[in-house]
Design a protein around this motif. Structure first.
Motif, mmCIF file in Angstrom:
data_model
loop_
_atom_site.group_PDB
_atom_site.id
_atom_site.type_symbol
_atom_site.label_atom_id
_atom_site.label_comp_id
_atom_site.label_asym_id
_atom_site.label_seq_id
_atom_site.Cartn_x
_atom_site.Cartn_y
_atom_site.Cartn_z
ATOM 1 N N GLY A 33 0.805 -1.213 0.000
ATOM 2 C CA GLY A 33 0.000 0.000 0.000
ATOM 3 C C GLY A 33 0.839 1.263 0.000
ATOM 4 O O GLY A 33 2.077 1.223 -0.020
ATOM 5 N N ARG A 34 0.147 2.391 0.057
ATOM 6 C CA ARG A 34 0.823 3.689 -0.051
ATOM 7 C C ARG A 34 1.742 3.968 1.130
ATOM 8 O O ARG A 34 2.863 4.445 0.968
ATOM 9 N N LEU A 35 1.263 3.695 2.344
ATOM 10 C CA LEU A 35 2.050 4.043 3.528
ATOM 11 C C LEU A 35 3.055 2.956 3.886
ATOM 12 O O LEU A 35 4.248 3.234 4.054
ATOM 13 N N GLY A 36 2.603 1.709 3.992
ATOM 14 C CA GLY A 36 3.527 0.634 4.319
ATOM 15 C C GLY A 36 4.644 0.506 3.303
ATOM 16 O O GLY A 36 5.801 0.226 3.658
ATOM 17 N N GLY A 37 4.317 0.711 2.029
ATOM 18 C CA GLY A 37 5.338 0.654 0.991
ATOM 19 C C GLY A 37 6.382 1.736 1.151
ATOM 20 O O GLY A 37 7.585 1.500 0.940
ATOM 21 N N ARG A 38 5.944 2.921 1.540
ATOM 22 C CA ARG A 38 6.898 4.006 1.783
ATOM 23 C C ARG A 38 7.847 3.649 2.914
ATOM 24 O O ARG A 38 9.056 3.892 2.840
ATOM 25 N N VAL A 39 7.296 3.102 3.995
ATOM 26 C CA VAL A 39 8.144 2.738 5.132
ATOM 27 C C VAL A 39 9.129 1.647 4.735
ATOM 28 O O VAL A 39 10.322 1.726 5.047
ATOM 29 N N ALA A 40 8.642 0.628 4.043
ATOM 30 C CA ALA A 40 9.519 -0.463 3.623
ATOM 31 C C ALA A 40 10.665 0.039 2.753
ATOM 32 O O ALA A 40 11.816 -0.401 2.902
ATOM 33 N N ARG A 41 10.380 0.963 1.854
ATOM 34 C CA ARG A 41 11.442 1.501 0.990
ATOM 35 C C ARG A 41 12.468 2.291 1.795
ATOM 36 O O ARG A 41 13.668 2.249 1.495
ATOM 37 N N ARG A 42 12.025 2.994 2.804
ATOM 38 C CA ARG A 42 12.960 3.744 3.640
ATOM 39 C C ARG A 42 13.868 2.805 4.434
ATOM 40 O O ARG A 42 15.072 3.066 4.585
ATOM 41 N N LEU A 43 13.300 1.740 4.979
ATOM 42 C CA LEU A 43 14.113 0.780 5.715
ATOM 43 C C LEU A 43 15.123 0.106 4.789
ATOM 44 O O LEU A 43 16.281 -0.102 5.166
ATOM 45 N N ALA A 44 14.675 -0.246 3.578
ATOM 46 C CA ALA A 44 15.594 -0.860 2.620
ATOM 47 C C ALA A 44 16.727 0.089 2.263
ATOM 48 O O ALA A 44 17.897 -0.319 2.171
ATOM 49 N N ALA A 48 1.348 14.808 5.487
ATOM 50 C CA ALA A 48 1.759 14.102 4.276
ATOM 51 C C ALA A 48 2.167 12.672 4.589
ATOM 52 O O ALA A 48 2.804 12.388 5.609
ATOM 53 N N GLN A 49 1.830 11.759 3.690
ATOM 54 C CA GLN A 49 2.202 10.364 3.889
ATOM 55 C C GLN A 49 3.718 10.180 3.934
ATOM 56 O O GLN A 49 4.213 9.324 4.669
ATOM 57 N N ASP A 50 4.462 10.957 3.166
ATOM 58 C CA ASP A 50 5.916 10.858 3.235
ATOM 59 C C ASP A 50 6.429 11.221 4.620
ATOM 60 O O ASP A 50 7.384 10.610 5.122
ATOM 61 N N ASP A 51 5.811 12.207 5.258
ATOM 62 C CA ASP A 51 6.224 12.592 6.606
ATOM 63 C C ASP A 51 5.891 11.495 7.616
ATOM 64 O O ASP A 51 6.677 11.214 8.526
ATOM 65 N N ILE A 52 4.715 10.876 7.466
ATOM 66 C CA ILE A 52 4.348 9.761 8.348
ATOM 67 C C ILE A 52 5.369 8.631 8.190
ATOM 68 O O ILE A 52 5.831 8.046 9.182
ATOM 69 N N ALA A 53 5.705 8.323 6.953
ATOM 70 C CA ALA A 53 6.666 7.243 6.692
ATOM 71 C C ALA A 53 8.040 7.567 7.277
ATOM 72 O O ALA A 53 8.721 6.676 7.811
ATOM 73 N N ASP A 54 8.453 8.822 7.196
ATOM 74 C CA ASP A 54 9.741 9.216 7.777
ATOM 75 C C ASP A 54 9.725 9.024 9.293
ATOM 76 O O ASP A 54 10.710 8.551 9.882
ATOM 77 N N VAL A 55 8.627 9.396 9.940
ATOM 78 C CA VAL A 55 8.513 9.209 11.387
ATOM 79 C C VAL A 55 8.522 7.725 11.727
ATOM 80 O O VAL A 55 9.230 7.277 12.640
ATOM 81 N N LEU A 96 0.770 13.084 14.811
ATOM 82 C CA LEU A 96 1.452 13.483 13.581
ATOM 83 C C LEU A 96 0.570 14.443 12.796
ATOM 84 O O LEU A 96 -0.540 14.093 12.392
ATOM 85 N N THR A 97 1.068 15.653 12.583
ATOM 86 C CA THR A 97 0.327 16.668 11.843
ATOM 87 C C THR A 97 1.231 17.343 10.829
ATOM 88 O O THR A 97 2.456 17.206 10.870
ATOM 89 N N ALA A 148 7.679 19.607 8.610
ATOM 90 C CA ALA A 148 6.520 18.930 8.043
ATOM 91 C C ALA A 148 6.103 19.620 6.753
ATOM 92 O O ALA A 148 6.352 20.813 6.553
ATOM 93 N N THR A 149 5.471 18.879 5.874
ATOM 94 C CA THR A 149 5.105 19.357 4.536
ATOM 95 C C THR A 149 3.772 20.090 4.571
ATOM 96 O O THR A 149 2.789 19.581 5.102
ATOM 97 N N SER A 150 3.739 21.266 3.964
ATOM 98 C CA SER A 150 2.490 22.023 3.848
ATOM 99 C C SER A 150 1.725 21.575 2.610
ATOM 100 O O SER A 150 2.285 20.910 1.720
ATOM 101 N N LEU A 151 0.459 21.967 2.522
ATOM 102 C CA LEU A 151 -0.348 21.616 1.349
ATOM 103 C C LEU A 151 0.245 22.236 0.090
ATOM 104 O O LEU A 151 0.344 21.564 -0.948
ATOM 105 N N ALA A 152 0.642 23.491 0.148
ATOM 106 C CA ALA A 152 1.217 24.134 -1.031
ATOM 107 C C ALA A 152 2.491 23.417 -1.481
ATOM 108 O O ALA A 152 2.732 23.236 -2.676
#
Length: 280
Positions: free
Chosen positions: A13-24, A168-175, A193-194, A270-274
């Protein structure tokens, strides 16, 4: 070969995949627990185990020998809580030491947003099982804000002038990756997380307008109008309740507030909407 120290669920998925790629990328061996191994990402140092959240025996086998597990919450469904409980019980039986759980902002038994109540119940089950755990309570996904816009360029919902601090999902994955790389230091912590700003939906519409080059408006529906405008989708009642209560939770002030968790644990703002829209 020794078992990896981390298991990651939701890696397709979108979030778990991001985390897995960061760990790799960090060179960390991991076990990807997925329902469909054909869809598992091909990552260096990653092995794949097959298990659905509702199959306790398969989960227990998939997690055996792994001390730390990232539990990405199951897809929304009527039996979502039961799936979480089955997974957690199996993790405990497998000898897992801790669970890093993707929860939700404002999780509470009396939360306005229906799924925030479910996340609270999941956290309570983790406590009852005696597992060490970390709760990452993410706000609404910033990435999904453009999807709130209808075909007529209107965001509709009973949010009034309430504010939301979408992340942002990227920020969640980084955390999540930062926690998983040094998990014992975070045991027992509940992190909100905000994003870096709390926006009304009218303000979000203005930012989307500037990015898309056309006018996006926010229409503050009544609750009755919200249910009526979504009736044509043919979704079950529990799903519509979730959709509508997303907005009423914003109106109630339960999605507001900015935390420092993303910059504190990741070392970047953290990432803003803009900013997110500019990257697309």
């Amino acid at each position: 070969m020794p078992s990896p120290a981390i298991a990651v669920t939701g890696a397709t998925g979108r979030l778990g995949g991001r985390v897995a790629r960061r760990l790799a990328a960090a060179g960390v061996p991991q076990r990807l627990v997925v329902r469909d191994p054909e869809r598992a990402p091909q990552l260096p140092g990653a092995e794949v185990a097959t298990a659905g959240y509702d199959d306790g025996l398969a989960v227990e086998a998939a997690l055996r020998g792994v001390p730390t597990v990232l539990l990405v919450s199951a897809s929304e469904s009527p039996d979502r809580l039961r799936q979480h409980e089955t997974f957690i019980d199996a993790a405990a039986a497998a000898g897992v030491e801790r669970v890093v759980y993707i929860s939700f902002y404002g999780a509470a038994p009396d939360a306005t947003f229906t799924h925030a109540r479910l996340h609270w119940a999941t956290e309570q089950h983790l406590r009852a099982c005696g597992l060490a755990f970390v709760a990452l309570r993410d706000n609404l996904y910033l990435d999904f804000m453009p999807a709130l816009v209808g075909d007529d360029d209107v965001i509709r919902g009973p949010a009034d002038g309430g504010r939301v601090s979408a992340v942002a999902q990227d920020d969640i994955a980084d955390v999540a990756a930062a926690v998983l790389l040094d998990p014992a230091r975070h045991d027992g912590r509940v992190y909100d997380l905000t994003g870096p700003e709390e926006l009304t939906l009218a303000e979000a519409a203005a930012i989307l307008s500037a990015h898309l080059g056309r006018e996006i408006r926010f229409h503050d529906e009544t609750v009755e109008e919200a249910y009526a405008s979504r009736a044509g989708f043919g979704a079950p009642g529990w799903e519509v309740d979730g959709w509508v209560s997303t907005y009423t939770a914003i109106a109630a002030g339960e999605m507001a507030g900015v935390s420092d968790v993303v910059p504190r644990l990741t070392g970047h703002p953290a990432t803003s909407l803009a900013e997110l829209l500019a990257r697309r």
